[in-house]
Design an enzyme around this catalytic site. Structure first.
Site, short mmCIF file in Angstrom:
data_model
loop_
_atom_site.label_atom_id
_atom_site.label_comp_id
_atom_site.label_asym_id
_atom_site.label_seq_id
_atom_site.Cartn_x
_atom_site.Cartn_y
_atom_site.Cartn_z
N THR A 13 0.81 -1.21 0.00
CA THR A 13 0.00 0.00 0.00
C THR A 13 0.85 1.26 0.00
O THR A 13 0.44 2.30 -0.52
CB THR A 13 -0.93 -0.01 1.24
OG1 THR A 13 -1.71 -1.19 1.17
CG2 THR A 13 -1.84 1.18 1.28
N SER A 59 1.47 -7.71 -1.21
CA SER A 59 2.26 -8.66 -0.42
C SER A 59 1.59 -10.02 -0.27
O SER A 59 2.21 -10.98 0.19
CB SER A 59 2.62 -8.08 0.94
OG SER A 59 1.51 -8.08 1.81
N THR A 92 1.43 -4.62 4.18
CA THR A 92 1.27 -4.98 5.60
C THR A 92 0.68 -6.38 5.80
O THR A 92 0.85 -6.96 6.87
CB THR A 92 0.36 -3.96 6.31
OG1 THR A 92 -0.87 -3.88 5.61
CG2 THR A 92 1.02 -2.60 6.39
N ASP A 93 -0.01 -6.91 4.77
CA ASP A 93 -0.69 -8.20 4.96
C ASP A 93 0.26 -9.31 5.40
O ASP A 93 -0.04 -10.07 6.31
CB ASP A 93 -1.40 -8.64 3.67
CG ASP A 93 -2.68 -7.85 3.42
OD1 ASP A 93 -3.05 -7.04 4.28
OD2 ASP A 93 -3.30 -8.07 2.37
N1 GLU Z 1 -2.90 -6.38 0.36
C1 GLU Z 1 -1.98 -5.31 0.27
C2 GLU Z 1 -0.56 -5.75 0.57
O1 GLU Z 1 -0.31 -6.40 1.53
C3 GLU Z 1 -2.41 -4.17 1.06
C4 GLU Z 1 -2.03 -4.20 2.48
C5 GLU Z 1 -1.02 -3.14 2.79
O2 GLU Z 1 -0.01 -2.98 2.13
O3 GLU Z 1 -1.29 -2.45 3.73
O4 GLU Z 1 0.32 -5.42 -0.19
#
Ligand code: GLU
Length: 322
Positions: A13, A59, A92-93
């Site tokens: 993100t 991610s 973050t995932d």
């Molecule tokens: N699903 C995305 C990822 O993990 C968005 C979560 C994020 O980066 O906060 O890349």
């Protein structure tokens, strides 16, 4: 001479682009790392920045191959005496899995600091820029050396082994549940208050220099009246199993009768955030207790242990040590 920090970008993100000002409905991994850095000119006051785009993805698409490439790249670049530390930008995932993997496989005392964001770069008050700035500050900090891989998020510093994502929307989503942060960042100054005690980085036995993939481990979540057929199905195509059991790693009699017959390693965790499994909690003799490792992190450690040919009888010791 200014300190040199290398930013390894993987997407997420923090590099996400959506409708101007909005938070929902963006595409992660859209902005190139050079453009992210250009949007944060203050980084240059902290360190000489070199950037490497490892990949630019959501991610949830991270793979063992990317993990191994990241570890080997950091191990190689850390030999440069001008480099004081590294920042890894990541969605973050699954940030916690990648951070823990590197915690076990990198061979340097220099800070390796993960960061990301909850709001895409094009939203109002995007949090990625501040997180990136603070992560670079921690990467230059002498005090942050020898602490294993760190995660910097919303002014807090977390250890890779205990960090986890705890919300799908809060800007403080990256946290450490019951274990808490080990430090904070304020106006670029780093304050550390604790050190991780479990084995990591230069003291870890795991080495991925000559490995190009990891064995397959399946994670099964136990729930009331769970179908034990899932276990049999997973075991057929896996080198190891992790079970997120209920409470202190428990499951039904029907699960137990199948697990008891497995020849592949089975690691037992708790589906409860903050759960701890001791050897005494185990329902089956042929299983391994995961201590307080989360189920997702137990998959990382089990895959590495299998890749490095750790004997079955030493697996329990590995799960207590790392
Ligand atoms: N699903 C995305 C990822 O993990 C968005 C979560 C994020 O980066 O906060 O890349």
């Amino acid at each position: 001479m200014k300190k040199k920090v290398i930013i390894l970008a993987t997407g997420g993100t923090i590099a996400g682009v959506g409708e101007e000002g909005k938070i929902v409905g963006y595409i992660p991994g859209s902005i190139a790392v050079d453009d992210l850095i250009a949007a944060m000119p203050k980084l240059k006051d902290v360190a000489d920045i070199e950037a490497l785009q490892i990949c630019n993805i959501n991610s949830d698409d991270i793979t063992d191959k990317i993990w191994i490439r990241l570890a080997n790249t950091i191990n190689e670049l850390s030999k440069d005496p001008n480099v004081v530390g590294f920042v890894v930008t990541h969605g973050t995932d699954t940030m916690e899995e990648t951070a823990y993997f590197l915690n076990l496989t990198i061979k340097t005392d220099k800070p390796v600091v993960f960061t990301g964001s909850m709001r895409p770069a094009t939203s109002i008050s995007a949090d990625g820029y501040m997180n990136l700035y603070e992560a670079v500050c921690v990467a230059t900090s002498n005090e942050a050396r020898e602490k294993g891989v760190l995660v910097v998020f919303s002014d807090c510093i977390f250890a890779a082994r205990t960090v986890t994502k705890t919300s799908t929307y809060h800007v403080t989503a990256i946290s450490s549940s019951g274990m808490g942060a080990i430090g904070i960042v304020r106006d670029g100054d780093v304050y550390l208050y604790a050190s991780p005690s479990k084995c990591h980085t230069t003291k870890s036995l795991f080495d991925v220099k000559s490995i190009d993939k990891l064995p397959k481990v399946s994670l099964l979540y136990f729930y009331a009246d769970a179908d034990p057929g899932l276990l049999e199905y997973a075991a057929k195509s896996s080198d190891g199993i992790v079970i997120a059991g209920a409470g202190a790693g428990e499951f039904s009699e029907s699960y137990k009768s199948i697990i008891e017959k497995f020849n592949i390693p089975v690691v037992v965790c708790s589906r409860i955030d903050g759960g701890i499994i001791f050897k005494e909690n185990l329902l089956c003799d042929n299983t391994v207790a995961a201590d307080n490792l989360s189920p997702q992190k137990a998959t990382v450690l089990l895959r590495l242990a299998l890749a490095c040919k750790i004997d079955r009888q030493n697996l329990q010791e590995i799960f207590m040590k790392y």
